[in-house]
Enzyme design. Structure first.
Site, PDB file in Angstrom:
ATOM      1  N   SER A 260       0.814  -1.201   0.000  1.00 38.35           N
ATOM      2  CA  SER A 260       0.000   0.000   0.000  1.00 38.35           C
ATOM      3  C   SER A 260       0.861   1.270   0.000  1.00 38.35           C
ATOM      4  O   SER A 260       1.686   1.418  -0.882  1.00 38.35           O
ATOM      5  CB  SER A 260      -0.940  -0.058   1.204  1.00 38.35           C
ATOM      6  OG  SER A 260      -2.115   0.631   0.900  1.00 38.35           O
ATOM      7  N   LYS A 264       4.108   2.184  -2.550  1.00 42.71           N
ATOM      8  CA  LYS A 264       4.466   3.403  -3.296  1.00 42.71           C
ATOM      9  C   LYS A 264       5.936   3.742  -2.995  1.00 42.71           C
ATOM     10  O   LYS A 264       6.742   3.997  -3.886  1.00 42.71           O
ATOM     11  CB  LYS A 264       3.578   4.590  -2.889  1.00 42.71           C
ATOM     12  CG  LYS A 264       2.056   4.310  -2.917  1.00 42.71           C
ATOM     13  CD  LYS A 264       1.248   5.537  -2.485  1.00 42.71           C
ATOM     14  CE  LYS A 264      -0.086   5.266  -1.809  1.00 42.71           C
ATOM     15  NZ  LYS A 264      -1.131   4.644  -2.519  1.00 42.71           N
ATOM     16  N   TRP A 351     -10.217   0.202  -4.611  1.00 44.21           N
ATOM     17  CA  TRP A 351      -9.654   1.519  -4.270  1.00 44.21           C
ATOM     18  C   TRP A 351      -8.258   1.677  -4.887  1.00 44.21           C
ATOM     19  O   TRP A 351      -7.867   2.749  -5.318  1.00 44.21           O
ATOM     20  CB  TRP A 351      -9.607   1.630  -2.741  1.00 44.21           C
ATOM     21  CG  TRP A 351      -9.099   2.910  -2.150  1.00 44.21           C
ATOM     22  CD1 TRP A 351      -7.964   3.059  -1.388  1.00 44.21           C
ATOM     23  CD2 TRP A 351      -9.708   4.203  -2.186  1.00 44.21           C
ATOM     24  NE1 TRP A 351      -7.828   4.358  -0.967  1.00 44.21           N
ATOM     25  CE2 TRP A 351      -8.886   5.083  -1.448  1.00 44.21           C
ATOM     26  CE3 TRP A 351     -10.874   4.703  -2.789  1.00 44.21           C
ATOM     27  CZ2 TRP A 351      -9.192   6.438  -1.275  1.00 44.21           C
ATOM     28  CZ3 TRP A 351     -11.174   6.056  -2.634  1.00 44.21           C
ATOM     29  CH2 TRP A 351     -10.328   6.898  -1.878  1.00 44.21           C
ATOM     30  N   HIS A 401      -7.809  -5.737   0.659  1.00 41.81           N
ATOM     31  CA  HIS A 401      -6.541  -5.022   0.768  1.00 41.81           C
ATOM     32  C   HIS A 401      -5.748  -5.539   1.974  1.00 41.81           C
ATOM     33  O   HIS A 401      -6.150  -5.324   3.117  1.00 41.81           O
ATOM     34  CB  HIS A 401      -6.903  -3.541   0.970  1.00 41.81           C
ATOM     35  CG  HIS A 401      -5.744  -2.600   0.958  1.00 41.81           C
ATOM     36  ND1 HIS A 401      -4.940  -2.423  -0.143  1.00 41.81           N
ATOM     37  CD2 HIS A 401      -5.252  -1.781   1.920  1.00 41.81           C
ATOM     38  CE1 HIS A 401      -4.024  -1.514   0.134  1.00 41.81           C
ATOM     39  NE2 HIS A 401      -4.188  -1.114   1.382  1.00 41.81           N
TER      40      HIS A 401
HETATM   41  C1  GCU Z   1      -5.347   4.658   2.125  1.00 46.57           C
HETATM   42  C2  GCU Z   1      -4.808   5.476   0.991  1.00 46.57           C
HETATM   43  C3  GCU Z   1      -4.028   4.615   0.000  1.00 46.57           C
HETATM   44  C4  GCU Z   1      -2.990   3.803   0.722  1.00 46.57           C
HETATM   45  C5  GCU Z   1      -3.644   3.027   1.845  1.00 46.57           C
HETATM   46  C6  GCU Z   1      -2.668   2.256   2.731  1.00 46.57           C
HETATM   47  O1  GCU Z   1      -6.358   3.794   1.658  1.00 46.57           O
HETATM   48  O2  GCU Z   1      -5.883   6.134   0.405  1.00 46.57           O
HETATM   49  O3  GCU Z   1      -3.401   5.432  -0.962  1.00 46.57           O
HETATM   50  O4  GCU Z   1      -2.311   2.976  -0.172  1.00 46.57           O
HETATM   51  O5  GCU Z   1      -4.328   3.917   2.705  1.00 46.57           O
HETATM   52  O6  GCU Z   1      -1.514   2.634   2.860  1.00 46.57           O
HETATM   53  O7  GCU Z   1      -3.132   1.270   3.330  1.00 46.57           O
END
Ligand code: GCU
Length: 427
Positions: A260, A264, A351, A401
């Protein structure tokens, strides 16, 4: 007050408050978009050779991604002191040696402390034994703190939590174990080095003040100044510095894994630091592997307003204006070439836009082709639980997720194949 703070932290960390319904989840409403060219330089030159890619286009794209999205990583070095503060040679029922290594970063008269939690396999079996005197290593941040990814009471609280001064009961030892199946990883002959990402940059809008950013001279990069994602990527490289100095570690077999928001950061770390031979993005979504121009699931406006401290300020300009972005995420993914890239999605995690993640990896493939390597073969996604393990790898699994054993098993099979081990060799 402390409880509220912790609750807020958990919400931010799990993304609970960020997920609101206005996002588009309808494929038919994805706009027609044109992706910025991967193999055409800013002056119009077409890239047809590895040399042109490495000398011209790659550095150009590194600059474009830094200035427009993640911020510039400062070149200045900060001092780092490493100290093994605890060691247990019989961890995980004797299967691993566990170390806790305190990193003290210093600069500008300040110090920031971060604690790495390390597991090194004690025994190797089968084909691994013959091939390895040093072991491959997974490097990755954890979200909830080192103490939360194991039930071992000897594992210390990550320094970030100690600073908050919250009492132990609230800290919930062992609550995040499922994402770090340590025994399984150790049994496959891999070492693990993890650290709480909050130690490097506390994940809140005011986090910079307690972060490693404070160790550098005053930042004059304006809208291209680095923030949390840049700092987390930088921190992964500092972990790699330490790993590469260890007798037990194979410095040529480092895999960086991030889930997540950490996916990134892992991609940005993998783009910048070529010591990461395998770069794994687990459901990194918007600002990670997913194409922004699809405007599907989380969007630029949403992510930059929910998390103003992640990207460089320039990225916010594209809120609601994704079609004006002069870059997109396939270009970030291509920066990992010719090393190995693994992008993974979950069906229940719309998402993060699984299709956008797949397509970005697919559209990064021409750079792999320049090297004679195999990217992804077609713009159609594979079915659930049908991984593709080429030089670019991809899978989508059922479920929400998360990071599951299924994900880890794919990553280890893939790394076995990349590193030439045992039954999965022949990649
Ligand atoms: C939120 C956010 C995402 C991210 C996620 C996470 O949902 O909007 O961009 O990847 O958190 O880090 O679990």
């Amino acid at each position: 007050m402390k409880r509220t703070l912790l609750l807020l932290l958990i919400m931010v960390t799990t993304g609970i408050y960020a997920q609101q319904p206005e996002a588009n989840y309808d494929e038919a409403r994805v706009p027609k978009y044109t992706l910025p060219e991967l193999l055409t330089c800013e002056d119009g030159t077409t890239v047809t050779t590895v040399r042109q890619w490495e000398r011209r286009r790659r550095p150009e794209l590194m600059r474009i991604m830094a200035d427009g999205e993640y911020g510039r990583t400062p070149k200045a070095k900060v001092k780092v002191r490493y100290e093994v503060v605890a060691e247990n040679r019989q961890a995980l029922n004797g299967k691993a040696t566990q170390q806790q290594v305190l990193f003290t970063f210093s600069g500008q008269g300040r110090e920031v402390k971060a604690l790495a939690l390390v597991y090194i396999p004690n025994h190797l079996s089968g084909p691994q034994q013959k091939q390895r005197s040093r072991v491959p290593v997974f490097i990755g941040y954890n979200f909830p703190g080192n103490h939360a990814i194991t039930d071992d009471p000897a594992v210390r609280f990550s320094p970030f939590f100690e600073r908050l001064n919250i009492d132990d009961a609230l800290l919930q030892r062992a609550r995040g174990m499922s994402r770090w199946p340590l025994s399984m990883i150790i049994e496959r002959g891999y070492a693990v080095v993890t650290m709480c990402y909050n130690d490097i940059f506390p994940d809140n809008a005011d986090g910079a003040r307690q972060s490693v950013l404070t160790l550098f001279p005053e930042n004059t990069d304006g809208d291209a100044r680095w923030q949390a994602l840049g700092a987390w990527a930088w921190g992964s490289s500092r972990i790699a510095d330490w790993v590469c100095r260890q007798r037990w570690a194979d410095a040529h077999k480092l895999a960086i894994i991030g889930h997540s928001r950490q996916g990134k950061a892992a991609l940005w770390a993998g783009a910048q630091d070529t010591r990461f031979e395998v770069v794994i993005s687990n459901e990194s979504g918007c600002g990670g592997a997913a194409l922004s121009k699809r405007e599907f699931g989380e969007r630029v406006g949403r992510i930059t307003s929910s998390f103003p401290h992640w990207f460089c300020p320039a990225f916010t300009r594209y809120s609601g204006r994704e079609q004006e972005l002069p870059f997109d995420q396939h270009q970030l993914l291509a920066l990992v070439a010719p090393r190995h890239l693994y992008v993974a999605s979950a069906e229940g995690d719309q998402w993060s836009d699984p299709r956008g993640e797949y397509l970005a990896a697919y559209y990064a493939s021409p750079v792999y082709a320049l090297y004679g390597l195999r990217g992804l073969p077609s713009p159609s996604m594979p079915a659930i639980h049908q991984p593709i393990h080429n030089d670019i790898a991809y899978h989508i699994r059922a479920g929400r997720h998360d990071v599951t054993d299924y994900d880890w098993l794919q990553y280890m099979d893939y790394c076995d194949s990349v590193f030439g081990y045992g039954r999965h060799a022949g990649h």
